[in-house]
Design a protein around this motif. Structure first.
Motif, PDB file in Angstrom:
ATOM      1  N   ARG B 125      22.713 -27.730  26.166  1.00  0.00           N
ATOM      2  CA  ARG B 125      23.978 -27.500  26.845  1.00  0.00           C
ATOM      3  C   ARG B 125      23.890 -27.700  28.349  1.00  0.00           C
ATOM      4  O   ARG B 125      24.805 -27.326  29.072  1.00  0.00           O
ATOM      5  N   THR B 132      33.323 -24.164  28.987  1.00  0.00           N
ATOM      6  CA  THR B 132      33.414 -24.442  27.550  1.00  0.00           C
ATOM      7  C   THR B 132      32.340 -23.704  26.756  1.00  0.00           C
ATOM      8  O   THR B 132      32.313 -23.787  25.542  1.00  0.00           O
ATOM      9  N   SER B 134      30.073 -20.691  25.015  1.00  0.00           N
ATOM     10  CA  SER B 134      30.336 -19.410  24.367  1.00  0.00           C
ATOM     11  C   SER B 134      29.724 -18.300  25.210  1.00  0.00           C
ATOM     12  O   SER B 134      28.906 -18.551  26.099  1.00  0.00           O
ATOM     13  N   LEU B 135      30.125 -17.067  24.885  1.00  0.00           N
ATOM     14  CA  LEU B 135      29.654 -15.912  25.643  1.00  0.00           C
ATOM     15  C   LEU B 135      28.125 -15.845  25.696  1.00  0.00           C
ATOM     16  O   LEU B 135      27.535 -15.577  26.742  1.00  0.00           O
ATOM     17  N   ARG B 138      26.763 -18.351  28.090  1.00  0.00           N
ATOM     18  CA  ARG B 138      27.033 -17.949  29.477  1.00  0.00           C
ATOM     19  C   ARG B 138      26.036 -16.905  29.937  1.00  0.00           C
ATOM     20  O   ARG B 138      25.541 -16.938  31.058  1.00  0.00           O
ATOM     21  N   ASP B 164      24.861 -12.119  20.076  1.00  0.00           N
ATOM     22  CA  ASP B 164      24.753 -11.740  18.672  1.00  0.00           C
ATOM     23  C   ASP B 164      23.323 -11.248  18.400  1.00  0.00           C
ATOM     24  O   ASP B 164      22.436 -11.445  19.225  1.00  0.00           O
TER      25      ASP B 164
END
Lengths: 273, 311
Positions: B125, B132, B134-135, B138, B164
């Motif tokens: 990434r 754009t 995801s948490l 980030r 998660d």
């Protein structure tokens, strides 16, 4: 210095990677372009004042666009928490401020640089008064940087960008309009207001190619504001040295477009109306 | 490496932290534990030079934060609670910006960028626009940013929030692997996290430090009873009364499931043999019997919840 450039570079890039810079440029150039064409083609008798009116509008639009350029500089950093990133780097606070200031100045210069097209067109078909144009740009640049400084200050007051923009626009309008008070109060107080007034000082740059006291230029700028309001609506027009309207006889107007007309030269004493 | 000395911070009239003093030695991983609003973030913001303390002083990496703030900041990697990201930038642009602000030289920056992108699992990434992501990604970018300039001191404010379970394990392992070379102070309100990743825990509540020590020491100190969990098959409803009659049993509570009971016995006693024999002799059908250790969670609750009338 490196920190300043890093921050300025990042801010400038983010102006150009977002729609911000383009929307502002289209707005600014669209309106000034319309005025240029309208006066240039449709009202040939007003061409003497074209440069002055154009600068008047460029200045007036700056009051609106500069707050939108500066509104996010600090407010957004606060809102998104990135202020914490900046403030915990080995960077001095003033370096952050100067970096952001330079970025906003950079964008402003880039946008007004495109307006150099207008004098270029005049040069091609006529003989513009370049001294007047250059002092006009100088004045616009100085006033613009003053506006940017104020806009950044407003942005640092709040985490809400819209609030920052509104504060900046209102304070700038206050400084623009305070000059009008100077004609209705005592002479000495009126002088103070005139010195504070952005527009009063700016007239010296854009309207006339002769110079006044240098100190006047350091303040915020003369009399183009009635242009903004519409010349005919200005009751005190005679008091503004640059609001004189010189008319070119209609019969000469067509010829004026064919040969380089004298009316683009410095306003000669004979032009005084 | 980190030395807080009587830190006190007032927001207007309200004290956020009062006289907070602690020390973190080189190479240690220390958890700053407390309920929300306890003053964790305030303390970390002071330690990273984001804001000054009202009273007190702190030294990080040998630099006094009040007098040598720039040098101190050069030695800190900080990941704030809300990850400070510019959503319109790409990951590698963002890291480049952070590195330049840290004053890193070009070659070193390129090398470190590659390293942290790899370590934080951002390889795929790196070219993405942050907005754009995801948490979880980030959060990793935030961590990468903090580690980028290879700072001796890392201050991480709730580094696993929003991840998660798999990512949490990854990040915890990453933080653990930093021990030794780096001094890490991380805040959390997730107790197992502190227990798993940290050698030492500082518990803060309502702006004051209430306990400090390794998770084991803290739980031992605060233990007031030994607890056994038993589960029986044939519950005839007299279990509580009958077991309570055994000497040294302090209390019996029913557990969550039918037939399960928590038996609290006096500190230092071991009644496993006695109780199993007792249950078998009554023919209740013993299914399970095991000691329950007090978790950091219990310690935490013990320390941070006020009993009515005590305050």
């Amino acid at each position: 210095m490196r920190n300043i450039l890093t921050i300025a570079g990042k801010e400038l890039r983010s102006y150009f990677t977002s729609p911000m810079a383009y929307v502002l440029a289209v707005f600014y150039l669209g309106i000034t372009g319309y005025i240029f064409i309208a006066i240039f083609l449709l009202m040939p008798q007003a061409q003497t004042d074209l440069v002055r009116i154009l600068f008047g509008w460029m200045m007036g639009l700056s009051v609106v666009i500069i707050p939108t350029v500066t509104m996010g500089l600090f407010a957004q950093e606060r809102a998104s928490g990135t202020m914490e990133l900046l403030m915990t780097r080995p960077v001095r606070d003033w370096e952050i401020v100067v970096g952001k200031f330079l970025a906003a100045v950079g964008l402003f210069v880039a946008v007004i640089a495109v307006t150099l097209g207008y004098p270029a067109i005049l040069e091609a078909v006529a003989d513009p008064d370049w001294a007047m144009i250059l002092t006009g740009y100088l004045g616009l640049l100085l006033a613009g940087t003053a506006f940017i400084a104020l806009g950044i200050f407003a942005s640092s007051l709040t985490a809400n960008q819209i609030a920052a923009a509104i504060i900046a626009v209102f304070v700038l309008l206050f400084f623009c309009l305070i000059g009008t008070l100077s004609y209705s109060v005592s002479h000495s107080l009126g002088d103070v207001f005139k010195h504070l007034s952005v527009l009063e000082n700016y007239g010296d740059f854009s309207g006339s190619s002769h110079y006044r006291k240098p100190t006047d230029y350091l303040g915020l700028p003369n009399s183009w504001w009635p242009l903004l309001l519409g010349e005919n609506e200005c009751p005190k027009r005679s008091q503004f040295e640059i609001s004189r309207i010189t008319t070119v006889p209609r019969a000469d107007a067509k010829q004026a477009q064919l040969r380089k007309p004298r009316c683009w030269r410095k306003p000669a004493s004979s032009a005084d109306g | 490496m980190i030395q807080a000395d009587g830190l006190t911070k007032y927001y207007a009239q309200h004290p956020a932290i009062v006289d907070v003093s602690f020390q973190v030695e080189e190479g240690e991983i220390v958890a700053f534990l407390g309920p929300n609003g306890a003053g964790k973030t305030t303390t970390m913001r002071i330690l990273t030079g984001y804001m000054p303390a009202t009273f007190g002083n702190a030294r990080v990496a040998g630099f006094n934060l009040a007098e040598e703030s720039l040098q101190a900041r050069r030695n800190i990697g900080y990941m704030p609670e809300t990850v400070p990201l510019y959503p319109d930038m790409r990951v590698h642009q963002y890291l480049g910006y952070c590195g330049r602000l840290q004053g890193m030289a070009k070659a070193k920056l390129a090398e470190r960028m590659e390293y942290v992108i790899d370590r934080c699992g951002l390889s795929e990434r790196a070219g993405s626009i942050i907005g754009t992501l995801s948490l979880g990604f980030r959060q990793r970018v935030g961590l990468a940013q903090a580690m980028l300039h290879d700072p001796p001191v890392l201050i991480l404010d709730e580094p696993t929030v929003g991840l998660d379970p798999n990512q949490i394990v990854e990040v915890r392992n990453l933080i653990k692997s930093l021990a030794g070379d780096h001094t890490v102070l991380l805040s959390t309100h997730i107790l197992p996290e502190a227990q798993m990743t940290c050698e030492r825990v500082i518990i803060i509540n309502e702006g004051e430090i209430v306990a400090e020590g390794s998770p084991q020491v803290l739980t031992a100190q605060l233990r007031q009873a030994e607890t056994l969990l038993v589960t029986i098959r044939d519950d005839d409803g007299t279990v509580v009364r009958q077991i309570k009659n055994i000497p040294e049993v302090v209390d019996v509570r029913s557990g969550a499931q039918r037939g399960s009971y928590y038996i609290e016995t006096e500190v230092g006693s071991d009644l496993r043999a006695d109780i199993s024999e007792f249950i078998v002799s009554r023919g209740w059908g013993l299914l399970e019997l095991r000691p329950v250790e007090m978790s950091l969670e219990d310690v935490f609750r013990e320390l941070t919840t006020e009993e009515k009338g005590v305050a």
